[in-house]
Write an enzyme that holds these catalytic residues in place. Structure first.
Site, PDB file in Angstrom:
ATOM      1  N   GLU A  94     -10.929 -21.733 -24.881  1.00  0.00           N
ATOM      2  CA  GLU A  94     -10.029 -21.393 -25.974  1.00  0.00           C
ATOM      3  C   GLU A  94      -9.321 -22.634 -26.510  1.00  0.00           C
ATOM      4  O   GLU A  94      -9.092 -22.767 -27.718  1.00  0.00           O
ATOM      5  CB  GLU A  94      -9.006 -20.359 -25.510  1.00  0.00           C
ATOM      6  CG  GLU A  94      -9.584 -18.997 -25.175  1.00  0.00           C
ATOM      7  CD  GLU A  94     -10.195 -18.929 -23.770  1.00  0.00           C
ATOM      8  OE1 GLU A  94     -10.790 -17.894 -23.440  1.00  0.00           O
ATOM      9  OE2 GLU A  94     -10.080 -19.924 -23.011  1.00  0.00           O
ATOM     10  N   PRO A 151     -20.074 -27.732 -13.053  1.00  0.00           N
ATOM     11  CA  PRO A 151     -19.375 -26.495 -12.709  1.00  0.00           C
ATOM     12  C   PRO A 151     -18.235 -26.205 -13.683  1.00  0.00           C
ATOM     13  O   PRO A 151     -17.595 -27.130 -14.208  1.00  0.00           O
ATOM     14  CB  PRO A 151     -18.845 -26.757 -11.295  1.00  0.00           C
ATOM     15  CG  PRO A 151     -19.725 -27.843 -10.760  1.00  0.00           C
ATOM     16  CD  PRO A 151     -20.056 -28.693 -11.943  1.00  0.00           C
ATOM     17  N   ARG A 152     -17.956 -24.936 -13.906  1.00  0.00           N
ATOM     18  CA  ARG A 152     -16.917 -24.546 -14.857  1.00  0.00           C
ATOM     19  C   ARG A 152     -15.529 -24.975 -14.401  1.00  0.00           C
ATOM     20  O   ARG A 152     -14.699 -25.367 -15.210  1.00  0.00           O
ATOM     21  CB  ARG A 152     -16.960 -23.023 -15.053  1.00  0.00           C
ATOM     22  CG  ARG A 152     -15.948 -22.474 -16.052  1.00  0.00           C
ATOM     23  CD  ARG A 152     -16.278 -22.891 -17.453  1.00  0.00           C
ATOM     24  NE  ARG A 152     -15.392 -22.275 -18.435  1.00  0.00           N
ATOM     25  CZ  ARG A 152     -15.483 -22.475 -19.741  1.00  0.00           C
ATOM     26  NH1 ARG A 152     -16.421 -23.262 -20.214  1.00  0.00           N
ATOM     27  NH2 ARG A 152     -14.639 -21.904 -20.571  1.00  0.00           N
ATOM     28  N   MET A 210     -14.131 -34.792 -16.790  1.00  0.00           N
ATOM     29  CA  MET A 210     -13.743 -33.912 -17.884  1.00  0.00           C
ATOM     30  C   MET A 210     -14.029 -34.583 -19.220  1.00  0.00           C
ATOM     31  O   MET A 210     -13.959 -35.795 -19.356  1.00  0.00           O
ATOM     32  CB  MET A 210     -12.252 -33.577 -17.784  1.00  0.00           C
ATOM     33  CG  MET A 210     -11.848 -32.890 -16.484  1.00  0.00           C
ATOM     34  SD  MET A 210     -12.579 -31.258 -16.282  1.00  0.00           S
ATOM     35  CE  MET A 210     -11.666 -30.333 -17.522  1.00  0.00           C
ATOM     36  N   GLU A 216     -16.832 -34.794 -20.978  1.00  0.00           N
ATOM     37  CA  GLU A 216     -18.119 -35.479 -21.151  1.00  0.00           C
ATOM     38  C   GLU A 216     -19.255 -34.524 -21.489  1.00  0.00           C
ATOM     39  O   GLU A 216     -20.388 -34.970 -21.651  1.00  0.00           O
ATOM     40  CB  GLU A 216     -18.499 -36.232 -19.876  1.00  0.00           C
ATOM     41  CG  GLU A 216     -18.010 -37.638 -19.797  1.00  0.00           C
ATOM     42  CD  GLU A 216     -18.851 -38.460 -18.824  1.00  0.00           C
ATOM     43  OE1 GLU A 216     -19.087 -39.630 -19.124  1.00  0.00           O
ATOM     44  OE2 GLU A 216     -19.263 -37.930 -17.781  1.00  0.00           O
ATOM     45  N   ASN A 266     -19.911 -20.452 -23.962  1.00  0.00           N
ATOM     46  CA  ASN A 266     -20.329 -20.838 -25.306  1.00  0.00           C
ATOM     47  C   ASN A 266     -21.580 -21.716 -25.285  1.00  0.00           C
ATOM     48  O   ASN A 266     -21.592 -22.769 -24.658  1.00  0.00           O
ATOM     49  CB  ASN A 266     -19.169 -21.579 -25.978  1.00  0.00           C
ATOM     50  CG  ASN A 266     -19.416 -21.861 -27.432  1.00  0.00           C
ATOM     51  OD1 ASN A 266     -20.353 -21.346 -28.030  1.00  0.00           O
ATOM     52  ND2 ASN A 266     -18.582 -22.693 -28.015  1.00  0.00           N
ATOM     53  N   GLU A 316     -22.226 -25.653 -28.285  1.00  0.00           N
ATOM     54  CA  GLU A 316     -22.170 -27.108 -28.137  1.00  0.00           C
ATOM     55  C   GLU A 316     -23.552 -27.673 -27.846  1.00  0.00           C
ATOM     56  O   GLU A 316     -23.927 -28.716 -28.379  1.00  0.00           O
ATOM     57  CB  GLU A 316     -21.181 -27.499 -27.041  1.00  0.00           C
ATOM     58  CG  GLU A 316     -19.725 -27.292 -27.425  1.00  0.00           C
ATOM     59  CD  GLU A 316     -18.764 -27.745 -26.336  1.00  0.00           C
ATOM     60  OE1 GLU A 316     -19.105 -27.568 -25.148  1.00  0.00           O
ATOM     61  OE2 GLU A 316     -17.693 -28.255 -26.671  1.00  0.00           O
TER      62      GLU A 316
END
Length: 428
Positions: free
Chosen positions: A59, A267-268, A309, A311, A335, A338
Site C-alpha cells: 500500500e 521473502p515478503r 529493501m 531492490e 502485485n 512490477e
C-alpha cells in the site's frame, strides 16, 4: 453496534500486546514505538495535515505517486503517512524521507483515535485499499474531516468477512465521503456491504502507475553481469512461509535441465530472510544472502536470498522469469505489475483473490501464467527458459498491459482534490 464494538475492543489489548511481543521475536522493530499505536506521538504540525494511511509495504508503494501529486497540488500543506507494519514504515522512509511526517496508525480504540486526531488535525483522511476502521471513520466524520477510501479493492472472501458484522460494516461505510474503487466487481461488493451508491467511483488501480527509474536498465545489466550473463535467472518474489519449500522442490527439478540455474528468493517479510536461507541450505543448496555479496557471484552459488529493501525492481529487471508469491499458499497473492512493467514473464499460483482483476488481465493479455501445483510451476518456468522468443513476447505484453491501464492516478487525485479543496486549500 458501534458502541458495543468500542466497549469490547479494549478487552483485546492483552492479545494485541502479545501479538506485538511475538512479532518482535522475529522482527525487533515490533518492540519499538508502541506509544504511537495508542495515539501517543511527537507529531505536532503547525497547520492541518493531509493524512494518508497505507497499512504495509504494498500500500505504501501504491500511495507514493498519489502523495507526490499532493505535494504538487498543496505544496505548503504537510502530508502525514501512517502505516501499521515496520516494513511499511521503512518503505515510507525510503521512498519519501523527510518530505512527509510519519508514525504508526493508532489502534481503533476510541480514546487512541481521539488523541491522535487532536494531535495531527487532518484536513482530509485518505486510506488505501481495504482499511475500514469504525472508530477512526466515526471520529473523522464527527470533526467534519472527509474520508476517502482510495484504490479500493474488496475480494469475495474479504466481503464475506466484513458481512459477518454487517450492521457495523454498514455504519462504518456510511461515514465515508468517497470510495475510488479499482473495478466494477470491487464497487459491487462494497455496495453489498452497505456503501452508498453515490459515493462510489470506479477509477481503476493506481498500482498501474509504475514509474521506472532512468538508471534501472544500466543497474540491472550490471547486476546481471555479476550473476553471470550466460546463467538463467529465476526470481521468486514476495514469498511466504511454506511457499519457499515448494519453490526449492521446483528448483531441484529445473536444475536437471538447467544445471547452472540461479534462483533469487525475495521473502515478503524481512524477519524471514535468514530462516529462508537456512531452509535453502538445509535442502542442500549453496545459498548466500544478497547483503553478503559484492561483485561477481561464484558459479557454485545456486540460491540468493534477497535480504535488501528497495531492490525488487532491479532484481526483476536482472532476471529471466518471475514467480510472484502469496499465491501458492492461501494468502491472496501480491502485485504482479512490477514484474510486468520491466518486461518479465510472470507466474503466479491459484490464490490470487486479493488481485483478482489484475491477475485475470495478466492472463487474458498473455503476459503470464497461472499454476496450481509445484509440477505446473516447474513446467511454466521451463517454458519461458526454453524459448527466448516466448519470453520476450510475453514480457512485451506485460509492458503493454501496464502502459494501457494507466490513468487511475489522475482520476483518483482529481476526486480527492475536489473534496480537499474546501478543507485543505486554506493551508496551501
Amino acid at each position: 453496534m458501534l458502541k458495543l464494538y468500542s466497549l469490547l475492543l479494549p478487552l483485546l489489548i492483552p492479545v494485541v500486546i502479545l501479538h506485538l511481543l511475538l512479532r518482535g521475536l522475529k522482527n525487533p522493530d515490533y518492540f519499538k514505538r508502541w506509544g504511537e499505536r495508542f495515539g501517543f506521538n511527537n507529531i505536532h504540525p503547525d497547520s492541518p495535515v493531509i493524512w494518508v494511511h497505507a497499512v504495509s509495504v504494498g500500500e505504501a508503494r501504491a500511495a507514493v505517486p498519489l502523495i507526490k501529486e499532493m505535494f504538487n497540488r498543496y505544496p505548503d500543506t504537510p502530508v502525514l503517512v501512517t502505516t501499521m507494519t515496520p516494513t511499511g514504515s521503512a518503505e515510507v522512509s525510503r521512498q519519501l524521507g523527510d518530505r512527509v511526517l510519519h508514525c504508526y496508525v493508532p489502534y481503533d480504540l476510541s480514546w487512541s483515535v481521539e488523541r491522535f486526531l487532536d494531535q495531527v488535525n487532518p484536513c482530509i483522511a485518505v486510506t488505501l485499499e481495504t482499511e475500514l476502521w469504525p472508530n477512526i471513520f466515526k471520529g473523522c466524520k464527527q470533526r467534519g474531516i472527509p474520508i476517502v477510501v482510495a484504490n479500493a479493492r474488496m475480494s469475495e472472501s474479504s466481503m464475506r468477512g466484513y458481512l459477518r458484522f454487517e450492521k457495523l460494516t454498514r455504519i462504518t461505510l456510511q461515514q465515508v465521503s468517497l470510495i475510488a474503487a479499482q473495478s466494477r466487481a470491487d464497487a459491487r461488493r462494497l455496495r453489498r456491504m452497505g456503501a452508498p451508491d453515490d459515493i462510489i467511483s470506479i477509477t481503476g488501480s493506481i498500482k498501474f502507475e509504475i514509474k521506472l527509474p532512468a538508471s534501472l536498465r544500466e543497474a540491472a545489466e550490471s547486476l546481471r553481469r555479476d550473476f553471470g550473463s550466460m546463467r538463467p535467472v529465476w526470481i521468486a518474489a514476495s514469498t511466504h512461509d511454506d511457499e519457499e519449500k515448494q519453490i526449492l522442490v521446483a528448483l531441484r527439478e529445473l536444475k536437471r535441465s538447467y544445471p547452472d540455474l540461479l534462483l533469487l528468493i525475495a521473502p515478503r517479510h524481512p524477519e524471514r530472510f535468514v530462516p529462508v536461507a537456512k531452509i535453502s541450505r538445509r535442502d542442500g543448496y549453496n545459498t548466500a544472502l544478497r547483503s553478503e555479496l559484492q561483485g561477481p557471484v561464484s558459479e557454485d552459488i545456486e540460491v540468493i536470498v534477497a535480504d535488501s529493501m528497495g531492490e525488487l525492481l532491479k532484481l526483476y529487471a536482472a532476471s529471466d522469469v518471475a514467480f510472484v508469491g502469496g499465491s501458492l499458499v492461501p494468502v491472496g497473492g501480491h502485485n504482479v505489475l512490477e514484474a510486468c512493467a520491466v518486461g518479465l514473464p510472470v507466474i503466479f499460483g491459484p490464490h490470487m483473490h486479493n488481485f483478482d482483476e489484475i491477475s485475470q488481465l495478466t492472463l487474458s493479455r498473455q503476459a503470464g501464467k497461472q499454476v496450481n501445483s509445484t509440477p505446473e510451476l516447474v513446467a511454466a518456468v521451463a517454458s519461458y527458459l526454453d524459448d527466448a522468443n516466448l519470453r520476450f513476447e510475453t514480457g512485451e505484453k506485460g509492458k503493454k498491459l501496464v502502459q494501457q491501464n494507466r490513468g487511475a492516478l489522475e482520476r483518483t487525485a482529481e476526486l480527492i482534490f475536489a473534496l480537499a479543496e474546501n478543507n485543505c486549500a486554506g493551508s496551501s
